[in-house]
Structures are given as C-alpha cells and as structure tokens.
Design an enzyme around this catalytic site. Sequence first.
Site, short mmCIF file in Angstrom:
data_model
loop_
_atom_site.label_atom_id
_atom_site.label_comp_id
_atom_site.label_asym_id
_atom_site.label_seq_id
_atom_site.Cartn_x
_atom_site.Cartn_y
_atom_site.Cartn_z
N ASN A 158 0.80 -1.24 0.00
CA ASN A 158 0.00 0.00 0.00
C ASN A 158 0.83 1.28 0.00
O ASN A 158 0.35 2.32 -0.41
CB ASN A 158 -1.03 -0.01 1.13
CG ASN A 158 -0.41 -0.07 2.50
OD1 ASN A 158 0.80 -0.30 2.64
ND2 ASN A 158 -1.21 0.10 3.52
N GLU A 253 5.41 -3.77 11.70
CA GLU A 253 4.10 -3.12 11.77
C GLU A 253 3.14 -4.00 11.00
O GLU A 253 3.28 -4.21 9.80
CB GLU A 253 4.17 -1.73 11.19
CG GLU A 253 2.97 -0.89 11.61
CD GLU A 253 2.04 -0.61 10.47
OE1 GLU A 253 0.95 -1.26 10.46
OE2 GLU A 253 2.37 0.20 9.60
N CYS A 287 -3.13 0.45 7.07
CA CYS A 287 -3.10 -0.17 8.40
C CYS A 287 -3.79 0.74 9.40
O CYS A 287 -4.40 0.27 10.36
CB CYS A 287 -1.67 -0.36 8.88
SG CYS A 287 -0.59 -1.01 7.66
O1 G3P Z 1 -0.75 0.95 6.08
C1 G3P Z 1 0.45 1.53 6.36
C2 G3P Z 1 0.39 2.49 7.49
O2 G3P Z 1 1.68 2.77 7.89
C3 G3P Z 1 -0.47 3.71 7.23
O3 G3P Z 1 0.17 4.88 6.97
O4 G3P Z 1 0.34 7.29 6.44
O5 G3P Z 1 -1.70 6.02 5.76
O6 G3P Z 1 -1.29 6.51 8.15
P1 G3P Z 1 -0.67 6.24 6.82
#
Ligand code: G3P
Length: 449
Positions: A158, A253, A287
């Site tokens: 992603n 993560e 995530c």
């Molecule tokens: O899914 C990856 C996670 O690190 C989300 O990142 O920048 O969308 O909060 P962000």
Amino acid sequence: DGEAYKYYADGEWKKSSSGKLVPIINPTTRKVHYKVQACTQEEVNKVMETAKIAQKSWAKTPLWKRAELLHKAASILKEHKAPIAESLVKEIAKPAKDAVTEVVRSGDLVSYCAEEGVRILGEGKFLVSDSFPGNDRTKYCLTSKIPLGVVLAIPPFNYPVNLAVSKIAPALIAGNSLVLKPPTQGAVSCLHMVHCFHLAGFPKGLISCVTGKGSEIGDFLTMHPGVNCISFTGGDTGIAISKKAGMIPLQMELGGKDACIVLEDADLDLVAANIIKGGFSYSGQRCTAVKVVLVMESVADALVEKVNKRVAKLTVGPPEENSDITPVVSESSANFIEDNVRPDMRIAWEEPFGPVLPVIRITSVEEGIHHCNASNFGLQGCVFTKDINKAILIGDAMETGTVQINSAPARGPDHFPFQGIKDSGIGSQGITNSINMMTKIKTTVINLP
Ligand code: G3P
C-alpha cells in the site's frame, strides 16, 4: 504483455539466472502490466555477500557524507515523482494525486532522516564511575552508536515507496547496508525509487533490490544468516517472520483494527469528515484506516446519516481519474472484502483492508474502550469529544500504540513515533526511533591508574 524490469545488485541492473519473471497485474485492467525478475536463492546469497562487504566501508564513511548522499537521493526522488507515481497508479491503483504525494512525502522523509541522523548520531554520552556506589572516579565511559550491519527491508503493497524509504534512509544514515525485498504489487515503483538512490551515487552493493516470489525467497531472506536486522510492514506474515528470525532486532508493523470512539458532545460533522478520510481513503487499504466506529447510541443515527451522505458522494472509478474509491489491490482481496460483510460480526474484529466500515452503538464509554481493547490489534485509535479531560482519560485507557484526539488515525508526519502493541507489531518507527533501532550502543571504558 508487460514490460520486464531487472533487479538491482552490486550497483547494476540484472536479469535473474532463473529465466523466470513474476507478473504484476494492474488492479484496474486486471491485465499483466509489468514483470519483474524471479530472483533465486543463489542470487540472494550474492546480494548478502556484497551487502556485507559494502557495509564495512560505508560505516567508515563520514556521517556528513552519508547525509549528503541521502539529500541528493531525496531531491532526485522528487525530480522523478512523475514516473514513480505512474507506476504506483498502474501497480496498486493508488489515485494519481495520492501517488505523487507518496513520492514527495518520501523525498521529505529521506531529507529529514539525513538531518536527524547527523544530529543524533553525532553525539554520544560520557559517564564517570563514581556516580555508582562503591566506585572511585577511576573509569571514564564513552558511548557511541554503531551500525548493525545488513538491514533487510520488506515494505507492503500500500506504500511501496514511502514504507521502503522509511526503512532505507534510517538504515543508511546509521551506516548499515540495505537489502530491499519489495512486495510484488509495488515492485516496479520500488525499482524506480532504488534507481534514484543509484543515480545519487551510493557505493556499489550498499543497496540492493531483489524481486521474486515470497514462496521462493521469502523465508530464505528473513532467515538468512547475513541479515542483522529486519524492518517489515505488512500482514500476518510478520508474525511468522518473528518466529523464524534469528537473534536480531526486529521492527514490525502488522496492521490494525483502529477504533473510532465518538462521544455525545462530539462535533459530528468533524467526525463524519474524519470517518470518510480515515475509513475510505485509498479504499480502506491502510493499516491506520478507521476500521470500527464505536458511537454513543444517542448520536448514532445522526452520525450515520452524515457519514452516509458523504459516502454517497464518493466517486468510484479508476485511479487515473483520481476517483475516491479505486479498485482494491487484487481480485482475492475484493472477494475477501465482500465475503466478510456479514451480520455475524467477524467484521467487528477483522481487518477488511477495503472500503467497509462497521458501526457499533455503545451505551457507555467503558463499552467502547472494552471493544477497542478486546481486539488482538493495537495500532492506533481515535476519540472524538470536546472534553479534553475525557479524551485524555479514554486515550490512556485504549491499548493502542497511538491515540488521536479529534482526528482520524494516521502514521504521519513521518517523524512522529509510530508503533503498535499486541499483534500490531514490535518496536517503534518514525524517523528518530528507526535510526536508533538500526544502531547499537558501543562503549569504550578508559581505566585510569
Ligand atoms: O498501512 C500503512 C500504514 O503505515 C499507514 O500509513 O500514512 O496512511 O497513516 P498512513
């Protein structure tokens, strides 16, 4: 039929001796768009050898020079934002505008990392022995931070660029070498990004990018004796890696089930806007997406109405047109998302990684906290209320790595600490924490006569 890309090792672009290619399907057209090399275990061995050798001299390269090269890579990355963003659109169906944002954000991350590295790696500690009982002032202790060796970086589909550089830049500034294993969807974006590091002029072998099937080289890489640290972002695979990996530092993560707790006094327009942004941006494939809403019964109908109005306005279409909801990464993912929207409430606990959002009505704050904490995940969570005291107390009670007050969960800005507890991960990320995590402390004790 799909353009074929080479992998990157020893400062060169190479074809794999396997003669095999891995297809990358464009989620929008469902046709093969690119192909990448299916690297062999032997090729992984070679990459590990060169990474080990390159790291030795890199560790001796002055810190300011390492920072200078990273700054150069950052500006090249930004100059190349258009072709990199283009591949993000084609490989992972990220809306075009967001794809550009990802690359620019990545350039900024690399620069910030160079600056932060110069600051925090440029200083150590000095201790004297007589501060501990029973000791005279006969020992002086000097501490410094030294690299771990070879860092293995495994980013998810992603954010293939941003979550790769969030591992690469800290590793390099700290004097480590780096082996990158990109996700299949996202591999070409990673190769483009690595090309920018190549153009910046990093020493040969310091960075390599091996593509291929996880089933062929996945375990081989993560269990390789040449690896001194693994930084992984992704799903359940991370749990398997943590069980198989050797005695090396791990940074992981592994997703979340981020809860959004809404109290009666919350600004419901603000909540609705954040639920849309948090739950549906990049079609929910984050995530840190809002994955469950826990709203007080008395305001639930009003909130759901506001959310529904906004959902109705979301555009569904191809990423090239900057649609709000673009095709999810794969057909199996689409099937999973649809199959699991059932009233038996699995959706209340699992991570759909798609544009689906369950709303659960609660009658007390405790009920909301209880649902949040009953999850196996503990990445982020958010709470909406105008009462800051309540917000802080609820935030403290939520068993998550981060709590956002009056905003949707999010990782950035990228220098903020980012961590999950329980099945959401190991260790903490964010630029400063990643640099520290990719070093170890070395002490020298001067014994006075
Ligand atoms: O899914 C990856 C996670 O690190 C989300 O990142 O920048 O969308 O909060 P962000």
